[in-house]
Motif scaffolding. Structure first.
Motif, PDB file in Angstrom:
ATOM      1  N   SER A   1     -63.910  50.302   3.297  1.00  0.00           N
ATOM      2  CA  SER A   1     -65.012  50.241   2.340  1.00  0.00           C
ATOM      3  C   SER A   1     -65.617  51.621   2.107  1.00  0.00           C
ATOM      4  O   SER A   1     -66.232  51.867   1.082  1.00  0.00           O
ATOM      5  CB  SER A   1     -66.081  49.254   2.829  1.00  0.00           C
ATOM      6  OG  SER A   1     -66.671  49.757   4.010  1.00  0.00           O
ATOM      7  N   GLU A   2     -65.439  52.536   3.070  1.00  0.00           N
ATOM      8  CA  GLU A   2     -65.969  53.893   2.885  1.00  0.00           C
ATOM      9  C   GLU A   2     -64.878  54.888   2.522  1.00  0.00           C
ATOM     10  O   GLU A   2     -65.135  56.082   2.428  1.00  0.00           O
ATOM     11  CB  GLU A   2     -66.647  54.359   4.188  1.00  0.00           C
ATOM     12  CG  GLU A   2     -67.896  53.576   4.529  1.00  0.00           C
ATOM     13  CD  GLU A   2     -68.562  54.108   5.791  1.00  0.00           C
ATOM     14  OE1 GLU A   2     -68.152  55.173   6.293  1.00  0.00           O
ATOM     15  OE2 GLU A   2     -69.495  53.443   6.270  1.00  0.00           O
ATOM     16  N   ASN A   3     -63.642  54.391   2.392  1.00  0.00           N
ATOM     17  CA  ASN A   3     -62.485  55.239   2.133  1.00  0.00           C
ATOM     18  C   ASN A   3     -62.372  56.366   3.163  1.00  0.00           C
ATOM     19  O   ASN A   3     -62.082  57.514   2.826  1.00  0.00           O
ATOM     20  CB  ASN A   3     -62.538  55.812   0.711  1.00  0.00           C
ATOM     21  CG  ASN A   3     -61.148  56.171   0.215  1.00  0.00           C
ATOM     22  OD1 ASN A   3     -60.172  55.529   0.609  1.00  0.00           O
ATOM     23  ND2 ASN A   3     -61.049  57.197  -0.615  1.00  0.00           N
ATOM     24  N   MET A   4     -62.628  56.033   4.398  1.00  0.00           N
ATOM     25  CA  MET A   4     -62.575  57.009   5.488  1.00  0.00           C
ATOM     26  C   MET A   4     -61.138  57.155   5.980  1.00  0.00           C
ATOM     27  O   MET A   4     -60.510  56.156   6.310  1.00  0.00           O
ATOM     28  CB  MET A   4     -63.464  56.505   6.632  1.00  0.00           C
ATOM     29  CG  MET A   4     -63.411  57.313   7.903  1.00  0.00           C
ATOM     30  SD  MET A   4     -64.194  58.915   7.745  1.00  0.00           S
ATOM     31  CE  MET A   4     -65.921  58.452   7.677  1.00  0.00           C
ATOM     32  N   PRO A   5     -60.587  58.366   6.016  1.00  0.00           N
ATOM     33  CA  PRO A   5     -59.226  58.522   6.554  1.00  0.00           C
ATOM     34  C   PRO A   5     -59.171  58.043   8.002  1.00  0.00           C
ATOM     35  O   PRO A   5     -60.011  58.430   8.812  1.00  0.00           O
ATOM     36  CB  PRO A   5     -58.975  60.030   6.497  1.00  0.00           C
ATOM     37  CG  PRO A   5     -60.014  60.570   5.588  1.00  0.00           C
ATOM     38  CD  PRO A   5     -61.172  59.638   5.615  1.00  0.00           C
ATOM     39  N   MET A   6     -58.210  57.172   8.311  1.00  0.00           N
ATOM     40  CA  MET A   6     -58.167  56.567   9.647  1.00  0.00           C
ATOM     41  C   MET A   6     -56.719  56.442  10.111  1.00  0.00           C
ATOM     42  O   MET A   6     -55.858  55.979   9.383  1.00  0.00           O
ATOM     43  CB  MET A   6     -58.824  55.187   9.572  1.00  0.00           C
ATOM     44  CG  MET A   6     -58.530  54.281  10.744  1.00  0.00           C
ATOM     45  SD  MET A   6     -59.527  52.776  10.648  1.00  0.00           S
ATOM     46  CE  MET A   6     -58.802  51.823  11.971  1.00  0.00           C
ATOM     47  N   ILE A   7     -56.471  56.885  11.342  1.00  0.00           N
ATOM     48  CA  ILE A   7     -55.147  56.682  11.945  1.00  0.00           C
ATOM     49  C   ILE A   7     -55.331  55.993  13.286  1.00  0.00           C
ATOM     50  O   ILE A   7     -56.070  56.475  14.130  1.00  0.00           O
ATOM     51  CB  ILE A   7     -54.414  58.013  12.210  1.00  0.00           C
ATOM     52  CG1 ILE A   7     -54.177  58.765  10.917  1.00  0.00           C
ATOM     53  CG2 ILE A   7     -53.092  57.767  12.915  1.00  0.00           C
ATOM     54  CD1 ILE A   7     -53.347  60.015  11.097  1.00  0.00           C
ATOM     55  N   THR A   8     -54.676  54.845  13.464  1.00  0.00           N
ATOM     56  CA  THR A   8     -54.693  54.251  14.799  1.00  0.00           C
ATOM     57  C   THR A   8     -53.386  54.608  15.487  1.00  0.00           C
ATOM     58  O   THR A   8     -52.308  54.426  14.917  1.00  0.00           O
ATOM     59  CB  THR A   8     -54.898  52.726  14.764  1.00  0.00           C
ATOM     60  OG1 THR A   8     -54.593  52.201  16.059  1.00  0.00           O
ATOM     61  CG2 THR A   8     -54.011  52.049  13.747  1.00  0.00           C
ATOM     62  N   PRO A   9     -53.466  55.116  16.712  1.00  0.00           N
ATOM     63  CA  PRO A   9     -52.218  55.449  17.398  1.00  0.00           C
ATOM     64  C   PRO A   9     -51.465  54.210  17.850  1.00  0.00           C
ATOM     65  O   PRO A   9     -50.247  54.208  17.881  1.00  0.00           O
ATOM     66  CB  PRO A   9     -52.662  56.286  18.600  1.00  0.00           C
ATOM     67  CG  PRO A   9     -54.128  56.222  18.666  1.00  0.00           C
ATOM     68  CD  PRO A   9     -54.661  55.546  17.460  1.00  0.00           C
ATOM     69  N   THR A  10     -52.187  53.141  18.214  1.00  0.00           N
ATOM     70  CA  THR A  10     -51.540  52.068  18.961  1.00  0.00           C
ATOM     71  C   THR A  10     -51.833  50.649  18.492  1.00  0.00           C
ATOM     72  O   THR A  10     -51.403  49.708  19.145  1.00  0.00           O
ATOM     73  CB  THR A  10     -51.961  52.148  20.443  1.00  0.00           C
ATOM     74  OG1 THR A  10     -53.378  52.114  20.473  1.00  0.00           O
ATOM     75  CG2 THR A  10     -51.472  53.405  21.105  1.00  0.00           C
ATOM     76  N   GLY A  11     -52.569  50.465  17.389  1.00  0.00           N
ATOM     77  CA  GLY A  11     -52.873  49.094  16.941  1.00  0.00           C
ATOM     78  C   GLY A  11     -51.645  48.467  16.291  1.00  0.00           C
ATOM     79  O   GLY A  11     -51.247  48.863  15.205  1.00  0.00           O
ATOM     80  N   THR A  12     -51.038  47.465  16.955  1.00  0.00           N
ATOM     81  CA  THR A  12     -49.747  46.967  16.473  1.00  0.00           C
ATOM     82  C   THR A  12     -49.833  45.750  15.553  1.00  0.00           C
ATOM     83  O   THR A  12     -48.845  45.392  14.935  1.00  0.00           O
ATOM     84  CB  THR A  12     -48.837  46.576  17.659  1.00  0.00           C
ATOM     85  OG1 THR A  12     -49.582  45.735  18.517  1.00  0.00           O
ATOM     86  CG2 THR A  12     -48.342  47.787  18.399  1.00  0.00           C
ATOM     87  N   ALA A  13     -51.000  45.078  15.484  1.00  0.00           N
ATOM     88  CA  ALA A  13     -51.070  43.853  14.679  1.00  0.00           C
ATOM     89  C   ALA A  13     -50.773  44.167  13.213  1.00  0.00           C
ATOM     90  O   ALA A  13     -51.189  45.193  12.682  1.00  0.00           O
ATOM     91  CB  ALA A  13     -52.440  43.210  14.810  1.00  0.00           C
ATOM     92  N   ALA A  14     -50.047  43.258  12.568  1.00  0.00           N
ATOM     93  CA  ALA A  14     -49.539  43.535  11.228  1.00  0.00           C
ATOM     94  C   ALA A  14     -50.649  43.806  10.213  1.00  0.00           C
ATOM     95  O   ALA A  14     -50.491  44.647   9.321  1.00  0.00           O
ATOM     96  CB  ALA A  14     -48.670  42.375  10.768  1.00  0.00           C
ATOM     97  N   ASP A  15     -51.801  43.119  10.332  1.00  0.00           N
ATOM     98  CA  ASP A  15     -52.784  43.181   9.250  1.00  0.00           C
ATOM     99  C   ASP A  15     -53.568  44.490   9.185  1.00  0.00           C
ATOM    100  O   ASP A  15     -54.204  44.771   8.174  1.00  0.00           O
ATOM    101  CB  ASP A  15     -53.763  41.998   9.366  1.00  0.00           C
ATOM    102  CG  ASP A  15     -54.587  42.065  10.635  1.00  0.00           C
ATOM    103  OD1 ASP A  15     -54.070  42.583  11.642  1.00  0.00           O
ATOM    104  OD2 ASP A  15     -55.747  41.604  10.627  1.00  0.00           O
TER     105      ASP A  15
END
Lengths: 399, 298
Positions: free
Chosen positions: A139-153
């Motif tokens: 909603s804030e268009n914040m650049p985000m990288i998760t290293p390890t979140g595997t859930a598909a959604d």
């Protein structure tokens, strides 16, 4: 009398120590700030700091994932800062908030970071809080990288959300392809934990792909979270004539299943996903033979001869005095991808950073990767084989 | 023929896990028989026994002795622990309402479990092989040595216990106390030491159970006793709590039905089927399979 005095002194010292530690705890309770280059900071040219926010469970039941991942990211940012920072000399400030593995805490922590003017987010670590934060970040268009979140959604919430690890279904698919093409199997069996998303996710993708590749699923058995006896299911599997048995679970359970499989006479080649990492620690040395020759896919191999991987392992060991887990390696890669993208964007403009991440073509510890249109990685997967309790790299699978 | 062999294999699987349930159920049943207390801490005594056995396995294999000897120190340690629990927690409450003792038992269970988590860390620890992996083979049929030892040991113990309770003076004292502790005191039986002996024997059996358990499932962790304890308790109730052969029958029935359900119905329904059987048995015969209907005295 002397003894009594000594005891008193010891008691006082002990109380003193407790007092000290509790008072320091007070100040670092929720915030762990890393100013990675304390010494040289002032000597750098522009001196402007770029704030990258971090979210991780540093306490609670999944704390070990959060701390190792955070360590990996810290190591990467320290290296980047020591090499002159990004955007022509700006230093990265990596601020990690503890979310205790809880989705509500994670959203609160995200809001706090957002109000501190962070440029991009590295996190979260486990799937559930990551999904909650991804929705906010979208909603804030914040650049985000998760290293390890595997859930598909997770990556479906917006084009600003990326991840570095592969998904659970990818692991199932990869192992099915491997069983069919490399091992030449025609009959496969699966035993999985029916009350666990991770186990289910891999098992279902494996079965689907196996059917698509023309292999026959001769046994599909399940068990519950607290079960310790698998002999009945394994006896069925032993009689089914399966050449390959997929056990997608975490290492503690795998150790139990593999021992019993050997006992009831299962001769199929054992297989699994990244949960197998650490299986040797859950087995006694005298029982290494039960997993001998088993294959599983993982994010990277510590046995890789790649110079970059070995350098990473060496400096991680030097800094933290332990072997880096796959979580640490993934977070290390995520940190580099993020820093490179900010550098490539040439500014801290959010959309520019997002575009730069999407255009990533990076050779990391966990393999070569680019991102697809969802923000999921297209990357190499390592196939590991168990040999006498050691994890040897059997080969890599290209996407 | 193949189907028959398969059935036999599943039966052996069931007998093996059922024997362990039975051994643990004996501890529940003995304590219940004598003080009418459901000792919820019994499952956690098994866990302590397993850690104790693990400790001695490392010592014994270092000294070059056979590792199954670890069962002796584990039995001694568990017997002492059982007696300590009885002395500290249950004896002071023996004449208070039964619910107080029950809550105390749950408290002891939590104490042991969380204490073990503090001391040994919550991570599971691996156990070296106790019996060699050899199997006895008859043609195309084979039984692992561990399975045979488990089944034989538990049947022998049940028989031994039955003779002890029926034939010896101590056993007679136990039965007397379980019938009426006031009258036993009048005829000169030391009620306290008889009860203490019951706890000691029950806990020592738990130690044997724990060694058989870790030989079958080579992993030790602080919460391992809770589900095992629960299932053994169900086995004791199923067979008729307070009756020694009942615990054995209940345990074996549970094990066999679990195994056969997993093999022939659905591997996910085994617990549902086992507990379903419990409900049906209790509806038809509320005192359990071997239970006698006791009339309330006026």
């Amino acid at each position: 009398m002397k003894k009594f005095l000594a005891i008193c002194m010891a008691a006082m010292m002990a109380f003193g120590a407790v007092g000290c530690s509790s008072s320091t705890e007070g100040t670092t309770e929720t915030t762990e700030t890393t100013e990675t280059t304390e010494g040289e900071e002032t000597s750098e040219a522009t001196g402007e700091e770029i704030l990258i926010g971090g979210l991780a469970p540093l306490t609670g039941s999944v704390a070990v994932y959060g701390t190792t991942a955070t360590n990996g990211a810290k190591l990467a940012f320290a290296e980047i800062n020591a090499n002159g920072g990004i955007l022509g000399g700006s230093q990265i400030k990596y601020e990690v908030l503890d979310e205790k593995g809880d989705a509500t805490e994670a959203v609160n922590a995200y809001n706090k970071l957002s109000s501190m003017d962070m440029v991009a987010l590295l996190g979260d670590i486990t799937s559930k809080p990551t999904a909650a934060v991804a929705e906010m970040a979208a909603s804030e268009n914040m650049p985000m990288i998760t290293p390890t979140g595997t859930a598909a959604d997770i990556t479906t919430y917006g084009p600003n959300v990326f991840r570095v690890c592969f998904l659970d279904p990818t692991q199932g698919k990869t192992m099915a392809t491997f069983a069919s093409e490399t091992l030449g199997a025609t009959k496969v069996a699966v035993i999985h934990n029916t009350s666990d998303d991770y186990s289910d996710g891999i098992a279902n993708a494996f079965k689907e792909e196996a059917a698509a590749l023309g292999m026959e699923v001769v046994a599909d058995e399940g068990y519950g979270n607290d079960d310790v006896d698998f002999r009945a299911q394994l006896t069925t599997i032993a009689q089914s004539g399966a050449e390959v048995l997929l056990i997608p679970d975490y290492y503690g359970k795998i150790a139990l299943i593999a021992s019993q499989a050997k006992e009831v006479g299962v001769t199929a080649t054992l297989m699994g996903g990244d949960g197998w990492d650490g299986v040797a620690t859950a087995l006694d040395e005298s029982s290494y033979d039960v997993v001998e020759g088993a294959f599983f896919c993982n994010h990277y191999s510590t046995m890789s001869e790649d110079e970059k991987v070995q350098n990473f392992i060496a400096s991680y060991k030097e800094t933290y005095n332990e072997e880096p887990s796959a979580f640490a390696a993934l977070a290390y890669d995520a940190a580099y991808i993020l820093a490179n993208a900010i550098d490539a964007a040439g500014s801290t403009d959010k959309q520019a950073i997002i575009d730069a991440i999407a255009a990533t073509d990076y050779d990391g510890i966990t393999g070569h990767m680019t991102f697809d249109e969802n923000g999921d990685p297209v990357k190499t997967i390592s196939i590991i084989q168990m040999q006498n309790g050691a994890y040897s790299l059997y080969g890599t699978v290209e996407p | 023929m193949d189907a028959l062999l398969q059935f036999l294999r599943q039966l052996i699987n069931g007998l093996q896990s059922g024997s362990i349930y039975a051994l643990v159920a004996l501890g529940y049943t003995m304590v219940y028989g004598i003080v009418k207390l459901i000792n919820f801490a019994h499952g956690d005594i098994i866990m302590i026994g397993a850690y104790c056995a693990l400790f001695f396995i490392t010592l014994l294999s270092g000294a070059g002795l056979p590792v199954w000897l670890c069962v002796i120190p584990a039995m001694v340690f568990c017997a002492l622990l059982g007696m300590l629990c009885e002395r500290v927690a249950y004896r002071p409450l023996r004449h208070s309402p039964r619910i107080s003792s029950l809550i105390t038992a749950i408290g002891i269970s939590l104490l042991l479990q969380n204490g073990a988590q503090l001391i040994f860390s919550p991570n599971p620890q691996s156990v070296p092989k106790i019996f060699s992996a050899e199997a006895l083979t008859f043609g195309s049929f084979s039984i692992s040595l561990g399975a045979i030892i488990t089944i034989v040991v538990s049947i022998a113990i049940m028989a031994g216990l039955q003779t002890f309770v029926k034939g010896t003076r101590m056993g007679k004292a136990m039965r007397a106390v379980s019938e009426d502790d006031g009258a036993s005191k009048l005829v000169g039986i030391n009620v306290n030491s008889t009860i203490q002996l019951t706890f000691a024997i029950g806990s020592a059996l738990a130690a044997i159970g724990s060694v058989l358990y870790i030989s079958a499932y080579p992993q030790v962790q602080p919460t391992m006793g809770s589900l095992l304890g629960l299932k053994a308790f169900v086995a004791a109730v199923l067979g008729g709590i307070g009756i020694i052969p009942g615990a054995m029958i209940g345990g074996l029935i549970m094990g066999i039905f679990e195994s056969l359900t997993k093999a022939y119905i659905s591997s996910q329904l085994s617990d549902a089927v086992v507990f379903g059987i419990l409900i049906i048995v209790l509806l038809v015969k509320p005192s359990g399979i071997l239970g006698k209907n006791t009339k309330e005295k006026v």
